[in-house]
Structure formats: structure tokens, C-alpha cells
Design a protein around this motif. Sequence first.
Motif, PDB file in Angstrom:
ATOM      1  N   GLU B 155      -3.503   7.653 -11.125  1.00 47.86           N
ATOM      2  CA  GLU B 155      -4.395   8.085 -10.054  1.00 47.86           C
ATOM      3  C   GLU B 155      -5.260   6.924  -9.570  1.00 47.86           C
ATOM      4  OE1 GLU B 155      -6.619  11.491 -11.338  1.00 47.86           O
ATOM      5  OE2 GLU B 155      -4.789  12.331 -12.139  1.00 47.86           O
ATOM      6  N   SER B 156      -5.469   5.962 -10.439  1.00 55.33           N
ATOM      7  CA  SER B 156      -6.306   4.829 -10.054  1.00 55.33           C
ATOM      8  C   SER B 156      -5.556   3.899  -9.109  1.00 55.33           C
ATOM      9  CB  SER B 156      -6.711   4.065 -11.315  1.00 55.33           C
ATOM     10  OG  SER B 156      -6.922   2.721 -11.007  1.00 55.33           O
ATOM     11  N   LEU B 157      -6.236   3.524  -8.010  1.00 55.56           N
ATOM     12  CA  LEU B 157      -5.628   2.625  -7.019  1.00 55.56           C
ATOM     13  C   LEU B 157      -5.199   1.310  -7.664  1.00 55.56           C
ATOM     14  CD1 LEU B 157      -5.107   1.482  -4.159  1.00 55.56           C
ATOM     15  CD2 LEU B 157      -7.536   1.017  -4.000  1.00 55.56           C
ATOM     16  N   ASN B 158      -6.067   0.758  -8.544  1.00 50.00           N
ATOM     17  CA  ASN B 158      -5.747  -0.536  -9.180  1.00 50.00           C
ATOM     18  C   ASN B 158      -4.507  -0.440 -10.047  1.00 50.00           C
ATOM     19  OD1 ASN B 158      -8.061  -1.928  -8.184  1.00 50.00           O
ATOM     20  ND2 ASN B 158      -9.220  -0.556  -9.480  1.00 50.00           N
ATOM     21  N   GLU B 159      -4.395   0.676 -10.791  1.00 51.12           N
ATOM     22  CA  GLU B 159      -3.235   0.839 -11.671  1.00 51.12           C
ATOM     23  C   GLU B 159      -1.959   1.016 -10.844  1.00 51.12           C
ATOM     24  OE1 GLU B 159      -3.257   0.334 -14.866  1.00 51.12           O
ATOM     25  OE2 GLU B 159      -5.408   0.025 -14.849  1.00 51.12           O
ATOM     26  N   ARG B 160      -2.075   1.711  -9.709  1.00 52.79           N
ATOM     27  CA  ARG B 160      -0.892   1.888  -8.842  1.00 52.79           C
ATOM     28  C   ARG B 160      -0.432   0.532  -8.322  1.00 52.79           C
ATOM     29  NH1 ARG B 160      -3.785   6.079  -6.413  1.00 52.79           N
ATOM     30  NH2 ARG B 160      -3.789   5.123  -4.371  1.00 52.79           N
ATOM     31  N   LEU B 161      -1.405  -0.291  -7.908  1.00 55.99           N
ATOM     32  CA  LEU B 161      -1.045  -1.626  -7.400  1.00 55.99           C
ATOM     33  C   LEU B 161      -0.389  -2.453  -8.507  1.00 55.99           C
ATOM     34  CD1 LEU B 161      -4.099  -2.404  -5.123  1.00 55.99           C
ATOM     35  CD2 LEU B 161      -1.759  -2.081  -4.374  1.00 55.99           C
ATOM     36  N   ARG B 162      -0.885  -2.307  -9.748  1.00 53.41           N
ATOM     37  CA  ARG B 162      -0.273  -3.017 -10.878  1.00 53.41           C
ATOM     38  C   ARG B 162       1.159  -2.529 -11.086  1.00 53.41           C
ATOM     39  NH1 ARG B 162      -2.985  -2.339 -16.206  1.00 53.41           N
ATOM     40  NH2 ARG B 162      -1.123  -3.312 -16.983  1.00 53.41           N
ATOM     41  N   GLY B 163       1.340  -1.214 -10.940  1.00 51.78           N
ATOM     42  CA  GLY B 163       2.668  -0.613 -11.089  1.00 51.78           C
ATOM     43  C   GLY B 163       3.643  -1.196 -10.080  1.00 51.78           C
ATOM     44  N   ILE B 164       3.177  -1.326  -8.838  1.00 50.46           N
ATOM     45  CA  ILE B 164       4.029  -1.881  -7.778  1.00 50.46           C
ATOM     46  C   ILE B 164       4.369  -3.332  -8.105  1.00 50.46           C
ATOM     47  CG2 ILE B 164       4.108  -2.500  -5.339  1.00 50.46           C
ATOM     48  CD1 ILE B 164       2.386   0.020  -4.828  1.00 50.46           C
ATOM     49  N   LEU B 178      12.408   4.042  -7.013  1.00 47.70           N
ATOM     50  CA  LEU B 178      12.591   3.976  -5.557  1.00 47.70           C
ATOM     51  C   LEU B 178      11.850   5.113  -4.863  1.00 47.70           C
ATOM     52  CD1 LEU B 178      16.324   3.143  -4.806  1.00 47.70           C
ATOM     53  CD2 LEU B 178      14.306   1.814  -4.240  1.00 47.70           C
ATOM     54  N   GLU B 179      11.998   6.303  -5.426  1.00 42.50           N
ATOM     55  CA  GLU B 179      11.340   7.469  -4.811  1.00 42.50           C
ATOM     56  C   GLU B 179       9.829   7.300  -4.822  1.00 42.50           C
ATOM     57  OE1 GLU B 179      12.704  11.000  -6.714  1.00 42.50           O
ATOM     58  OE2 GLU B 179      14.708  10.807  -5.855  1.00 42.50           O
ATOM     59  N   ALA B 180       9.313   6.788  -5.954  1.00 42.31           N
ATOM     60  CA  ALA B 180       7.851   6.605  -6.063  1.00 42.31           C
ATOM     61  C   ALA B 180       7.371   5.608  -5.013  1.00 42.31           C
ATOM     62  CB  ALA B 180       7.485   6.125  -7.454  1.00 42.31           C
ATOM     63  N   LEU B 181       8.115   4.497  -4.862  1.00 42.73           N
ATOM     64  CA  LEU B 181       7.713   3.484  -3.879  1.00 42.73           C
ATOM     65  C   LEU B 181       7.772   4.038  -2.459  1.00 42.73           C
ATOM     66  CD1 LEU B 181       9.463   0.321  -5.362  1.00 42.73           C
ATOM     67  CD2 LEU B 181       7.021   0.724  -5.225  1.00 42.73           C
ATOM     68  N   LEU B 182       8.852   4.781  -2.161  1.00 37.52           N
ATOM     69  CA  LEU B 182       8.986   5.354  -0.812  1.00 37.52           C
ATOM     70  C   LEU B 182       7.886   6.385  -0.550  1.00 37.52           C
ATOM     71  CD1 LEU B 182      12.866   5.688  -0.672  1.00 37.52           C
ATOM     72  CD2 LEU B 182      11.456   4.264   0.804  1.00 37.52           C
ATOM     73  N   ARG B 183       7.503   7.111  -1.609  1.00 41.06           N
ATOM     74  CA  ARG B 183       6.416   8.087  -1.457  1.00 41.06           C
ATOM     75  C   ARG B 183       5.103   7.373  -1.102  1.00 41.06           C
ATOM     76  NH1 ARG B 183       7.169  10.456  -6.018  1.00 41.06           N
ATOM     77  NH2 ARG B 183       5.431   9.499  -7.105  1.00 41.06           N
ATOM     78  N   PHE B 184       4.892   6.217  -1.738  1.00 40.99           N
ATOM     79  CA  PHE B 184       3.687   5.447  -1.429  1.00 40.99           C
ATOM     80  C   PHE B 184       3.700   5.039   0.042  1.00 40.99           C
ATOM     81  CE2 PHE B 184       3.269   3.863  -6.015  1.00 40.99           C
ATOM     82  CZ  PHE B 184       2.388   4.885  -6.298  1.00 40.99           C
ATOM     83  N   ALA B 196       1.781  -2.934  -0.184  1.00 35.55           N
ATOM     84  CA  ALA B 196       2.338  -3.497  -1.420  1.00 35.55           C
ATOM     85  C   ALA B 196       3.684  -2.850  -1.739  1.00 35.55           C
ATOM     86  CB  ALA B 196       1.365  -3.286  -2.571  1.00 35.55           C
ATOM     87  N   ALA B 197       3.794  -1.536  -1.475  1.00 35.29           N
ATOM     88  CA  ALA B 197       5.056  -0.834  -1.751  1.00 35.29           C
ATOM     89  C   ALA B 197       6.168  -1.350  -0.829  1.00 35.29           C
ATOM     90  CB  ALA B 197       4.857   0.670  -1.574  1.00 35.29           C
TER      91      ALA B 197
END
Lengths: 185, 239
Positions: B155-164, B178-184, B196-197
Amino acid sequence: MNKATDNNLMEQVRDGNVEKLAILFERYHVMLYNFFLRLTSNRSISEDLVQDVFIRILKYRSTYRGQDKFIIWLYRIARNTHVDYLRKRKDELSLGEQWDEVPCQEPTPPEKVEQEQEIVRLSKALAKLPLKKREVIILCRFQNLKYKEIAELLGCQIGTVKALIHRSIKELGKAYFELSGGIAS
Amino acid sequence: MKCNQIKKGFSDFLTGEIDKTTRKEIEEHVTACGSCRDELESLSAIWTKLGVLPEEQPSESVRTRFYTALEKYKQSLEKEKAGPNLGKLLDGWIERWAPRRPVFQFSLVLMLLVVGLAAGYFLRAGLQEGGEIARLRQEVHQVRQIAEVSLLRQESLNERLRGIDVTSRVEQSDEGTLEALLRFVSSDADINTRLAAIDALQLLPDYPLVQQEFVQSISEQTSPLVEIALTLTHHIKNL
């Protein structure tokens, strides 16, 4: 109506009534957010740190001793959370460089431009201070902690806190003066 | 009173934690002493200026995340109360059966070590070395994929960016990533996450699904920056 004290609520959390933490969250999350915002100059990081603080309270609730003032215990956890964050992210964007990057939602009216520049300058000047000096200024000026509470939090004498505040304000003034291009205000 | 003693009271003067007598002493001193007056004026100026820093409200997600975490914690406490804890059972079992005397403890450790070494020696002979390495590589790859999908769900924006960021370093991404990135790209509230996605998807090999989603997403975007990034990436992929 008798308002439960922070200490009383935290004792209940410690003893297993963890729902009571919601009341403490409502009382303190905005204050904590602003504490972190002034330390990091970054909104999303500050929100993450607030979340971390409350997770840590749950994790370490059994270590809470009733004789400690809750606010001091809370700030102790907040400071540790911030230091851990700095250790973890030391290679990331340095502090004080992020205010400029906050996106503007709406076009800024000209009269507000100067005030915003002042905010950026002050935030940058604060970011230039060593962490301890930045902390005492924030705790004293914005979080309204008394000398006695700051001394308890930092584990030092009240006299040391006073001297530290004096030196910190002086250094902040110098940093602000440099950032203003040496124009005295 | 000497200047040094007066200066010690300057922080009290600014914070307001000062008694009337000391305040009067400082005021009288600075009227007569130019150097102390200058210092107090410059300290007061910056102290007052700090008032311009606004108090802000955090976004609503802070509250949502807190209550979700609290609920999870309560559930884990209830679970703990309801059933026997495996860790505690194991501790009890070890405490009951483990030898008390150090000499027996040492013998047991030594025996386990010998058994372990012997088992390792015999098992090694049965394994194909090349096959084992390939299997380990596959496992490492799977672990990295699990890690990246886990980061992308934060849920954290920073963690999502790290994930990407992690995603862009993995050679092959699975369908979930792929689905997660496209959802972003299509629905994340934050523009930086969307950009970033798009960058991460650009680095991946060509997937027809990505191209289709890009074309569809261009018309749905509200941010011109994201629209430009999508259009450019789409053209680069088609070159």
C-alpha cells in the motif's frame, strides 16, 4: 465526560486491549506525521513512518511501563523509527532536496509564490542541520515539548537541552542566511 | 550581569519557558548591550520565521492502513489464544527431551554433526551437479518473482516504487507481475508510480498483451505526462 489519559490507554493496550490504540492513533497521528515531515521533507515517507511507529507500538507494547509519560515513549519510538529509516535508505535522495519536487496541484497565485519559496528555504536550512539539532528545534518549536520532556527523551540534562537549542537556532539562522544568498532579513 | 550569563537565557526567552525576573534582566541587558541585542534579534527572527512552515494533514490512506494493520494484529492475537502454538509445543518438547548435562549435550551435537555429514556425503553422490544448479537457479528466480509481486502489492507508495525497480531487474517476469504493472499504468493514483511502471514494462521483452493494454490505456489517461510516455514506449516497441 472523563477523558482517558494516554498512559491509561497505553496500559490497556499493553494488557491486551489493543483496540484502545485506535484512540491514541486518532490523538497523535497528525502530530507524528508533521514531526516526520519536518525531519524528512517528504510526505509519503512521513506517512510510512507514522505507520511504522504504530506497528512498533503493537510489537513492543509489553515493554511499556506505566511510570513513563506516554508522549515521551511515543517520541522515543518515533526517533528510533526515523534513525532506522535513515540507515536503510542512506543511499537514496538526500534530505532537503525534495521540497522542490512536490507537484503543484493548482496554479499558484503570485502572492503565494514568495511564501512557498520561504517554506522551501526554511526546510532546506533545517535539513542542513545535524539530526540532533534538527530534532530539538522541531520538538521545541513545533511539537511543543517542554525542556524537561526533551531532556528525558534525549537522556540529558535540561541545561544541555537549552544550550543545544541556542546553538541549533544560531546554526539554522546561518544556514537560512546562506540560502537566501546572504541577504539579511 | 555578564553577556555570557545573559546569552544562556536566550533560548528560554524564545521558547517562553522563562520567569518574569529573568525576562526583565535580559530585556534590560539588551537595551544597553549592542552585541547581545543583535544576537537576540537574529535568533528571534529565525524563530519567528519557522512559524511559516505549515502543519499538514496526512492522506486518508494513513488511517486506512493503520486500521487494517490493527485488525490483522487482533486476528493474530485471537488465533494465538484459540490454538496451541507450534513454536511453544516444539520448545516444550525440546525442553523435555534435551539432555540436561553439558557433556551429554555436547555428545548429542557431535552425533548430529556426524549424521549430517554422512547424510550429505551419500546424498551428494546421488545428485547430478548440473541439474542441481539449474534447479537452484530456478528456485532463486521464483523467489525473486514472489518478492517482486509482494512488493508490487504494497500500500505504501515507496514500497510500490521499490517493487517496480526490482521488477525491472528480473530477466523474465511472470503473468502476475505483468498484470500488476499494467494495473499500475491504468489505475494507480500516483503519476510517478504510473511512469515507473511504464519504464519497467519498456525493459521487458515484447508481450502482445502489453501492446494492447498500452493502446487502450492512452485514451484513458488523465495526465499528459503519462500519455506521452505511453505513446513513446508504444512507438519504440513497434520500430
